[in-house]
Each structure stands twice: as C-alpha cells, then as structure tokens.
Design a protein around this motif. Structure first.
Motif, PDB file in Angstrom:
ATOM      1  N   SER A 176     -30.253  27.800 -27.662  1.00 26.59           N
ATOM      2  CA  SER A 176     -29.835  27.717 -29.569  1.00 26.59           C
ATOM      3  C   SER A 176     -29.950  29.238 -29.488  1.00 26.59           C
ATOM      4  N   ALA A 177     -30.837  30.148 -29.645  1.00 28.60           N
ATOM      5  CA  ALA A 177     -31.293  31.310 -30.164  1.00 28.60           C
ATOM      6  C   ALA A 177     -29.752  32.014 -30.314  1.00 28.60           C
ATOM      7  N   TYR A 178     -29.035  31.572 -29.196  1.00 23.80           N
ATOM      8  CA  TYR A 178     -28.034  32.964 -29.031  1.00 23.80           C
ATOM      9  C   TYR A 178     -26.418  32.121 -29.534  1.00 23.80           C
ATOM     10  N   LEU A 179     -26.541  31.071 -29.889  1.00 22.69           N
ATOM     11  CA  LEU A 179     -25.074  30.830 -30.619  1.00 22.69           C
ATOM     12  C   LEU A 179     -24.229  31.519 -31.073  1.00 22.69           C
ATOM     13  N   THR A 180     -25.499  32.660 -32.440  1.00 20.71           N
ATOM     14  CA  THR A 180     -24.107  33.780 -32.543  1.00 20.71           C
ATOM     15  C   THR A 180     -24.041  34.388 -31.564  1.00 20.71           C
ATOM     16  N   GLU A 181     -24.060  34.838 -31.056  1.00 22.51           N
ATOM     17  CA  GLU A 181     -24.000  35.974 -29.586  1.00 22.51           C
ATOM     18  C   GLU A 181     -23.051  35.180 -29.661  1.00 22.51           C
ATOM     19  N   ALA A 182     -22.852  33.904 -28.615  1.00 18.70           N
ATOM     20  CA  ALA A 182     -21.543  33.286 -27.768  1.00 18.70           C
ATOM     21  C   ALA A 182     -20.851  32.946 -28.487  1.00 18.70           C
ATOM     22  N   TYR A 183     -20.591  32.668 -29.992  1.00 18.47           N
ATOM     23  CA  TYR A 183     -19.015  31.800 -30.766  1.00 18.47           C
ATOM     24  C   TYR A 183     -18.927  32.934 -32.160  1.00 18.47           C
ATOM     25  N   PHE A 184     -19.398  34.459 -31.726  1.00 16.62           N
ATOM     26  CA  PHE A 184     -19.339  35.170 -32.757  1.00 16.62           C
ATOM     27  C   PHE A 184     -19.072  36.384 -32.435  1.00 16.62           C
ATOM     28  N   LEU A 185     -20.435  37.028 -32.091  1.00 20.13           N
ATOM     29  CA  LEU A 185     -20.243  38.072 -31.936  1.00 20.13           C
ATOM     30  C   LEU A 185     -20.057  39.067 -30.382  1.00 20.13           C
ATOM     31  N   SER A 186     -19.472  38.120 -29.746  1.00 12.30           N
ATOM     32  CA  SER A 186     -19.672  38.253 -28.735  1.00 12.30           C
ATOM     33  C   SER A 186     -17.510  38.795 -28.580  1.00 12.30           C
ATOM     34  N   PRO A 187     -17.367  39.573 -28.081  1.00 14.34           N
ATOM     35  CA  PRO A 187     -15.940  40.226 -27.909  1.00 14.34           C
ATOM     36  C   PRO A 187     -14.831  39.271 -27.174  1.00 14.34           C
ATOM     37  N   LYS A 188     -15.607  38.502 -26.672  1.00 12.67           N
ATOM     38  CA  LYS A 188     -14.638  36.703 -26.275  1.00 12.67           C
ATOM     39  C   LYS A 188     -15.093  35.517 -26.654  1.00 12.67           C
ATOM     40  N   ALA A 189     -15.715  35.937 -27.651  1.00 13.06           N
ATOM     41  CA  ALA A 189     -15.430  34.028 -28.848  1.00 13.06           C
ATOM     42  C   ALA A 189     -15.187  33.275 -28.366  1.00 13.06           C
ATOM     43  N   HIS A 190     -13.502  34.167 -28.946  1.00 10.75           N
ATOM     44  CA  HIS A 190     -12.893  32.522 -28.675  1.00 10.75           C
ATOM     45  C   HIS A 190     -13.201  31.920 -26.911  1.00 10.75           C
ATOM     46  N   LEU A 191     -12.886  32.278 -26.136  1.00  2.55           N
ATOM     47  CA  LEU A 191     -13.594  31.709 -24.850  1.00  2.55           C
ATOM     48  C   LEU A 191     -14.558  31.192 -25.045  1.00  2.55           C
ATOM     49  N   ASN A 192     -15.738  31.830 -25.447  1.00  3.09           N
ATOM     50  CA  ASN A 192     -16.814  31.214 -24.921  1.00  3.09           C
ATOM     51  C   ASN A 192     -17.178  29.656 -25.377  1.00  3.09           C
ATOM     52  N   GLY A 193     -16.207  28.912 -26.656  1.00  6.65           N
ATOM     53  CA  GLY A 193     -16.903  27.367 -27.072  1.00  6.65           C
ATOM     54  C   GLY A 193     -16.391  26.766 -25.850  1.00  6.65           C
ATOM     55  N   LYS A 194     -15.082  27.123 -25.173  1.00  5.21           N
ATOM     56  CA  LYS A 194     -14.248  26.477 -24.454  1.00  5.21           C
ATOM     57  C   LYS A 194     -14.943  26.478 -22.381  1.00  5.21           C
ATOM     58  N   GLU A 195     -15.559  27.254 -22.013  1.00  9.72           N
ATOM     59  CA  GLU A 195     -15.647  27.114 -20.726  1.00  9.72           C
ATOM     60  C   GLU A 195     -17.433  26.430 -20.483  1.00  9.72           C
ATOM     61  N   PRO A 196     -17.242  25.714 -19.786  1.00  5.31           N
ATOM     62  CA  PRO A 196     -19.263  25.323 -19.421  1.00  5.31           C
ATOM     63  C   PRO A 196     -19.681  26.307 -19.107  1.00  5.31           C
ATOM     64  N   THR A 197     -18.968  27.684 -19.053  1.00  2.00           N
ATOM     65  CA  THR A 197     -20.150  28.809 -18.175  1.00  2.00           C
ATOM     66  C   THR A 197     -20.713  29.401 -18.937  1.00  2.00           C
TER      67      THR A 197
END
Ligand SMILES: C[S@@+](CC[C@H](N)C(=O)[O-])C[C@H]1O[C@@H](n2cnc3c(N)ncnc32)[C@H](O)[C@@H]1O
Length: 953
Positions: free
Chosen positions: A255-276
């Motif tokens: 949970s602490a990495y919600l922002t990294e995954a969905y916002f700060l990541s250069p591939k944030a647009h993909l990160n919410g879509k893949e189980p991995t």
C-alpha cells in the motif's frame, strides 16, 4: 448548523445505544433458555397486560425501563424476588478478553444490534472528524502507518499469547520483553501506542494486559507451543493472527507504493492495468511476478519495475535477516539452512523443520496467506450460527446469498448452471441441495458444471466425492478444467455464475472473462455476478438524474438503498470501512478491485451484458447481480471496429486492450493464473451440507426441495409472534427481491431437525421488535415515513415468566432438572453476568447490596475470576448478582450450558496457562532495518531523483 449536526449525531448515538440495550435486555430472557419460548408463553405475554403489582409487570419494567417509555418501577417492584429475574446481559467490555461464544458477544451480531452499532461507529467517526482540530485528524491519517507497524510487532512476537497467560492483571513490560525478546523500552512504547488506540490495555505503569481487541489476535496456542514450532503458529487457528500478519506485512508495504505505481512511475498508465504491475511489485521489486506467484517463491530476487531497482528494494522483500550470514551473526549457535535467500519471509527459520522445504523462501507467508483467508471470516455478519458453530464471511455470504440472489425458480426444469472459476463448487453444492436432490420429486433438476483450473478441479472433485458423490455419479454436477480467458465451451448455459472472480482482475481482464461468456450465451442465458458492491460516499439517485456515470444503471431492479439518518454519510462512513479496505487491498496486490454498482454495470455493458437486478442481504455490501445479453458496444478506443469476441483470447490481444503489455510479457498471464500454492485464492474450502441449506442462518428459513413456484420454506425459528412484520429495515440494506420467500412464510412450525441448535441470531432477530414508540423517537423519520415498518407493540410483560424460565434451565441438565422450580435451592449458585467463570455464593434472599458497591465488586471480581484457578468454571448451576438501573438482579444460569457452548474456547484457554520459558527470546528480528529501507527508497522516488538517476545511468 454545525452544532445542530453535532447534536443530531449525538442523539443518533444515544438512540442506537438504547436500541442495543433493549435487545440485550430482551436477550437476557432468551439466550440462555434451552430452546425457544413456547408459543403459549409468548402468546400470553404479548396479549394480556399484567397487573401493576404482578411479578411479570415488575420484571417488564426491568426489561424495558431504560429508554423505552416504560413506567418507573412501582413500589411493589422492590418486593419482587429479583434473584430469579433475568439479568440484562451487558455489552462486551473493552477491557476483557473477547469471548466469541458468550451471549454478550453473540448478541453483537443480532441484526438490530449490528445496525445500531453501525450508526454509532459512523456517528462517532463523523463527530470526531468534525470536532477534532483538522491538523490532528490529518496526523491521524498521515502517521497512522505506525498503527499497523506496531500491530505487526505485537503479533509477530506472540505478545497476545504472552499476555493471555498473564490474565487480566497483566504483565510488566520487562517480563513481556523477556518472553518475546524485544527490547523492553521499545516494546513499552509500541504497546502504549496500541493502548492509546484501545488495542491493548495498560493496567498500571508499564503493565499491559490483553483486552477485547488484542485477545482476538491470540491464536489460542500457548507461547511454549508456538515457540516449539513457530512456522506452524497459524495452523488450525481461526486465522485472525495470520490475517493481521498478512495485512501488516506484505499488504501494508504494498500500500505504501500506491503513488509510485499509479503516479510517479514513467509507466503509470500501464500500472493499474496489469496484475503484475501493482503497487505490490514496487514494494517488493518484482515486476512480472504476481502476488501469488511471489508467495510461491518466484521473483524473490527482484526484477526491476520501470527501471532499475531502488536501493534496498530487494531487502524489503523479506521480513528480517536476509541471509544465513546475517542470521548467524544474530544467533551463532543455530544451524541455518542455505535456503535463507533474499526476500525470505520466514521469520521462523530457526525451526528445524524449515530445511524440509528449502525451495520457497516465502513459504511462511504463503501458508500464512492461506490461513489468513479464513480469518477474513469475521468481516461479514459475524456470529451467525450453524449447529453451534459460528459461520462467517465466505460461508455466510454463500449461505445467505446465492439462493436469494437469483430467481432460480424462473428457470426451466433441467437448466444448466455453469460456475465459472467456481473453486471447489461450494455454491453449486448449495444449489444442488436446494434444487437437484435425486430423491426429491419436486426438484427442478438443474445440472451444474464447475469450471476452474486443474489443481482446483482436482480438489473440488475430491471434496464432492467425499461429501455427496451421488451428484457426480448421476451427472447432476461435473467439474471441468477451463481457463476463463479462453473460449467458453458450454453454449447452452441457462446461467453463467461468477462468484468473487471479477474482483481478482483488472478491468480489461475482467472484461475478457465476460466477453468469453457473452460469446457463448444464448439470448436466454443469464449472467449472475456475486461480488462486493462498493457504495458511493454521497447520496445516490441511481441514475434518476442522467449523467455519464449513470449509464445503464437506471431501471436496474433493487438498487435503492434505505436512507441513512442525516447527517451521517450515506454509506455510513467508518462503519463501512471494510469494503473499502478490501477494495484497496485488491488494488495494491494485483490491480484487482471491488467495484461500485456503476462500475459493475459499465464493465458488464462493455462486454455485452445488461445488468437488470441487484440483491443484497440487509446490512451487507455483498451483492448478487443479474445481467442479460445485450449488444456488444463498439470499442471506444478502436473506432470502426466492433470487438471481435474471438479477439478476447487473452486480455492483451483483445481490441479493447491494445495497449496491454501481454504481448511484451507473455508470461504475465501464465503467472497471474498460476496460483498453485493458494489454489482457490483463499476462497471456500468447505462444501456446504444439506443441513446448512435447510437451516440457513440469520434469515431464518431454508429450502427443502424445490417446488417450482412454492419452495418449501423451512423456518429456523418457531416463535409464533414473528408472524407480525419485522423490525424496520436496516439502513444498509437493499430490499431483497420479491422472489425471496416472505417473512410470513417463516411462521411455520419448525420440523424436527437433526441439527442441534442453540438459539441462533436468526431466532433472536425474530424475537425482538422495536417498541411502538420507537418510530417517533427514531433518528430516521424519513425511513419511517417513507417506508413505515409495521411495528408490533412489545408486551410490557416479560416474554417468559421467571418460573417458566427456570424450568427451561432445568431442562438443560439432569442435575438442574432435579432442582428446577426452587429459587432458593442451594445448588443455585450465583454467577456474575460479565464473567461466567467467577462464582459467588449468596443465598437466594440476600439483601441486594447498594448499586455502587455491587458495581465495584463486580469489576473487581471479574478480573479475579480470570486469574484464580479455584474460580474456574464448575458444572454447577450458578446465578450472578448484577445491577441494572440501581436494582440488583440475580439470574439463574446453568453454567454447564454456557460451558457446552464455549467448550472450545475454554478448553483451549485452560491449556494455555503454563509457564513461559524466559530463556527463549523468540525469533530474532530487525524490523527497523526494513522500515528504514522503505523510507530510504521512498524519499528519492518522491523527489524524482530516481528517474533522473535512472536515465543518467
Ligand atoms: C476467489 S476464487 C472464487 C472461487 C469460487 N467462485 C467461490 O466463490 O468460492 C477465484 C477462482 O478463480 C479461479 N481462477 C483463477 N484464474 C482462472 C482462470 N484463468 N480460469 C479459470 N479459473 C481461474 C481460481 O482458481 C479460483 O478458484
């Protein structure tokens, strides 16, 4: 206005408390009886008002005198022999350990009580958010991470078990530290933070004891037993400790990495879509490995997510000492296996048995996950009882859900039901019992196909063969291996059933599953989705006002919810927190999610299914959603093209998901389906029995056979006065559909059931109705005026007279029977309500002590009782002194009965009172190291340094 709102919240709390107290008061007369009250006794109490001086009138005042407009006690009341009156059962104390099977705890699950509790929790949360200085509320949220961290240390160091041994007087922190190996000063601070949030109790300076909350985390094992074989700590437990471990370890970190995954990541647009590519993958540095595969030992070495691994990210994957070298430094005397790789979760590697399975460093986590899923039982309507055993969560949602969730009787005889991703087929067995029993001539003769992955199908077949082989042998049910992302082979299904499947998957994947079913549907095929339905936090008109978010929702049957008293949040705020926790948990682990009704409707529509109906049980967010085939919309992202169903072979290949990374990572799907270690995703592993179907909990009825339009409804409870319409509806509920057997049908005599029941909550729920004046004092005038519940006036008399009550007790045991009817019988030893284990011996005609003194004594004795061996439960029949409204009450209770109900708990507790070995310091841990690494990793990411560094390297 704000003051007005605060006062309104205050009165909601007050009224809800009155409501709870009323149920507890009435419950005192019902819960310890050997069986439900006889029709005659109930009838007489409800029809003939007692004379003011009659005992029953006095007792009625005691029952209802506190907030329900009953007259004040008449002078004659004092002459009534109080010692035989039922005592009001008190609400469970926060300071005492949780007693799951006690009447007091059981009543918390009574529908009226849980509805009132919801209002109190919601109102208190709202009130505190209103009055607390905003910055402090922000601090609560922003620094709230310390709470799970402390809870984790508390659980991982077996402190609940250590405190259990100490009893209510508690243990000095130095002794706790000696037993669990954590530095005493650190531990005291951690425990005090937990105390401040009511999770533990500081009895006196630095002396801590379990309370109602912390004792729930106790596995029930002794500290010695856990230390003997720590990796088996959770085996055979109710899973709550495992659940705490899971949530406060891998889930909190993810949970602490919600922002990294969905916002700060250069591939944030993909990160919410893949189980991995979920926040979990960031927290543990393992791109391409889904959560379950990781639990199975894959990806532990860490693959980079969107670039190079962050410093410390791999180490974060483990709980504590990462290498055998590190471990050896901590404990030179111990032989560690070479299996202690990076990312190991095995905080119990000290155990010798570890070397037997060296291949999965996450084995401990994996096993903990499995047990933790049974711990989630407590989420949903706890306390529902079947055959004396509480049944919870998955089972309860199963038992109360699937039969009412769909109009099964509208299907043609012999229809085929396909349970897609059906696990071991628990739902289908329930339906088979209800509609397809071979010996039932009225049976609807439905057939069932349960589809799942090979490993689960094998488990399911085995379970069915053991429980009900005839369904398999007669071809009524079949298991089939099927990957739900591939074309659906069954083309003549009447119903495709998807239960807690879609919430496991990101939306594109969920859509692919639905497209596969749409492809195979006939125009008559129905889709039945069973999943949580997240309520909005604002008022919802369910599409009455057109807006883009409401497409398809208008006209859906059953969407309306009961209004919640103003100014509470329409979703009851804090009281509904769990469904939102669950949602975020699905997101951070594998980008799955719980969905709002709008999201479910939109998802279904995107795959050619139109939602027509929703059914939820009162007070539950778990819904059964029916959909019918409709046209498949043109994909917005692919103008000119109608999505080809055959394109939906895999989500990454469907036109709807052209951006999907599946082509680039062909192993993703394979990985996300490889959940071998947790084959059923932690869902049901037990099949329901026919008896469970017959005697369904809580709703008070069950099916027998399946006479098409007139199912034989078997009442759970014979109480005749339930003929009257029931309580006002729960504010959380969405009305059950008309196809659900009506309450009126419940009024059948209970046939002789082979199942021995204690008075259940369903039973209790039918015993209690709000008193007549309640509608006028209700905090929900809008509910009452819109949908006035026809209330049945409560009789001012006791439901059961003291005498008949005594004979009920008597019937419980031979010994008691011999003494029944004699209130002054020497064997009637008093017992205190709040602590059944304590025994005192007042004579029956003892002058009641003054309220103050008695209360004081009670509290004192209650704690003593749990410490003193001589105060252990005996088989005696006992009564207890208590105080209600300044009047001392004595209640005869047969302790043997309570013991029978609570045998498991107390037998277990008795075993645990042995010495803690002070030389065993418990598992070595270094949580601080992990915590620092988390922060170390997070700070540069927040500042954007990581990206720059990544590109420059
Ligand atoms: C949360 S469980 C639900 C099981 C069952 N429906 C129930 O209510 O108990 C999800 C199920 O989906 C199955 N599953 C996962 N991926 C699958 C796939 N690709 N094809 C078929 N079943 C799959 C799992 O094996 C698991 O049994």
């Amino acid at each position: 206005m704000t003051f007005q709102a605060l006062k309104r919240l205050h009165s909601i709390i007050g009224e809800a408390l009155d409501e709870i107290e009323r149920v507890y008061t009435v419950g005192s007369s019902a819960i310890d009886m050997s069986g439900p009250p006889t029709p005659a006794s109930l009838q007489s109490t409800s029809t003939s008002p007692p004379s003011p001086s009659s005992p029953s009138c006095s007792s009625a005042r005691l029952f209802f005198g506190n907030g329900y407009a009953s007259p004040p006690p008449s002078p004659s009341a004092s002459s009534f022999p109080f010692h035989v009156l039922p005592d009001p059962i008190d609400f469970p104390s926060l300071d005492s350990p949780h007693e799951p099977n006690s009447p007091s705890e059981s009543l918390t699950a009574h529908p009226e009580v849980s509805s009132a509790i919801n209002k109190i929790v919601a109102a208190c949360g709202q009130m505190s958010a209103t009055v607390q200085p905003p910055f402090l509320s922000i601090c609560d949220a922003a620094m709230g991470y310390h709470l799970p961290s402390c809870l984790r240390l508390f659980e991982a160091t077996h402190t609940p078990e250590i405190l259990k041994k100490a009893g209510p007087e508690g243990l000095h922190v130095k002794e706790i530290a000696q037993a669990n190996g954590v530095d005493a000063t650190k531990l005291a601070h951690v425990l005090r933070l937990l105390c401040t949030h009511h999770y533990v109790r500081e009895v006196s300076p630095n002396v801590f004891a379990n309370n109602r909350l912390s004792s729930m985390i106790d596995t029930g094992k002794s500290i010695e037993k856990i230390k003997e074989c720590p990796e088996k700590k959770y085996e055979g437990t109710n899973g709550i400790a495992a659940f705490v471990g899971l949530c406060t370890d891998e889930l909190q970190k993810s949970s602490a990495y919600l922002t990294e995954a969905y916002f700060l990541s250069p591939k944030a647009h993909l990160n919410g879509k893949e189980p991995t590519r979920a926040p979990f993958n960031y927290a543990f540095g393992c791109e391409g490995t889904d959560f379950f595969a990781w639990l199975e030992g894959h990806g532990i070495q860490g693959q980079h997510v969107n670039g190079r691994a962050r410093s410390g990210s791999i180490k974060l994957a483990g709980i504590l000492p990462q290498t055998s070298h590190e471990l050896k430094k901590l404990d030179p005397g111990h032989q560690y296996t070479p299996s202690h790789k990076k990312g190991s979760s095995d905080i119990f590697h000290k155990s010798q048995s570890v070397s037997s399975q060296p291949e999965n460093p996450n084995r401990f986590r994996l096993e903990r996950f499995g047990v933790a899923m049974t711990g989630t039982d407590s989420w949903e309507v706890p306390g529902a009882v079947f055959n004396g055993t509480p049944i919870f969560f998955w089972r309860i949602t199963l038992l109360i859900g699937v039969l009412e969730g769909f109009d099964w009787h509208a299907l043609p005889q012999g229809s085929l039901i396909v349970d897609v991703g059906g696990g071991i087929g628990s739902s289908m067995m329930l339906l088979a019992h209800a509609f397809s029993r071979p010996q039932d001539e009225d049976a609807l003769g439905f057939k069932y196909i349960i589809q799942d992955r090979q490993v689960v199908v094998d488990m399911g077949e085995k379970a069915w063969r053991a429980k009900c082989p005839e369904y398999l042998e007669l071809g009524i049910a079949q298991f089939k291996v099927h990957d739900f992302f591939t074309p659906q082979p069954i083309k003549n299904a009447a119903v495709f059933f998807l239960r807690v499947v879609l919430h496991d998957w990101p939306t594109d994947y969920a859509r692919a599953v639905l497209l596969r079913l749409r492809e195979a549907a006939t125009p008559e095929t129905k889709l039945l989705i069973a999943d949580f339905v997240i309520p909005l936090a604002c008022r919802d008109d369910f599409g009455a006002t057109a807006n883009e978010d409401s497409d398809g929702i208008e006209g859906v049957e059953g969407v309306e919810t009961q209004p919640v008293p103003s100014p509470l949040l329409p979703n009851l705020g804090k009281a509904s927190a769990n469904v939102y926790w669950m949602d975020l948990t699905m997101q951070v682990t594998f980008n799955g999610q719980e969905r709002t009704l709008r999201e479910i409707v939109a998802l279904a529509l995107s795959a050619g299914w139109k939602v027509t109906r929703v059914v939820k049980a009162p007070g539950s967010h778990f819904g059964h959603i029916t959909a019918t085939p409709t046209h498949i919309p043109v994909d917005k992202g692919a103008a000119n093209s109608t999505p080809s169903l055959s394109d939906a072979t895999k989500p990454g290949q469907s036109k709807a998901t052209t951006n999907n990374s599946l082509d680039r990572h062909p192993h993703i799907l394979e990985r996300s389906m490889s959940r071998c270690g947790t084959p059923t995703f932690g869902s049901n592993r037990l099949l329901p029995s026919f008896e469970e179907v017959k005697v369904k909990p809580r709703f008070g009825f069950g099916y027998k056979g399946s006479d098409r339009r007139n199912p034989k409804v078997i009442p759970l409870n014979p109480a005749p006065h339930i003929a009257a319409p029931r309580k006002r509806p729960s504010p959380l509920s969405i009305p059950i559909s008309p196809s659900v057997p009506s309450r009126a049908k419940i009024n059948l005599p209970l046939p002789q059931s082979p199942i021995k029941r204690r008075p259940s909550h369903a039973h209790l729920s039918q015993l209690y109705r709000p008193p007549p004046h309640q509608s006028s004092t209700s905090p929900t005038p809008n509910i009452n005026t819109r949908n006035p519940p026809p209330l049945v006036p409560l009789s001012p008399r006791l439901p059961v007279s003291p005498l008949s009550r005594r004979s009920s007790f008597a019937s419980l045991s031979g010994a008691a029977a011999a003494q029944a009817g004699n209130a002054t019988n020497p064997s009637m030893i008093p017992v205190r309500q709040l602590s059944e284990s304590s025994i005192s011996v007042p004579s029956a005609n003892t002058t009641p002590p003054s309220p103050t003194i008695t209360r004081h004594k009670l509290i004192h004795r209650q704690s003593l009782a749990q410490l003193t061996p001589t105060r252990k439960r005996s088989e005696s029949v006992v009564t207890q002194p208590s105080v209600a409204e300044g009047r001392p009450l004595m209640r005869p209770v047969h302790l043997g009965d309570i013991m029978a109900k609570e045998a498991g708990t107390y037998a277990r507790r008795a075993l645990d009172f042995s010495e803690i070995r002070s030389d065993d310091t418990g598992p070595s841990q270094d949580p601080i190291a992990a915590g620092c690494s988390l922060l170390d990793a997070a700070v540069p990411i927040e500042k954007g340094i990581l990206n720059r560094r990544g590109s420059s390297e």
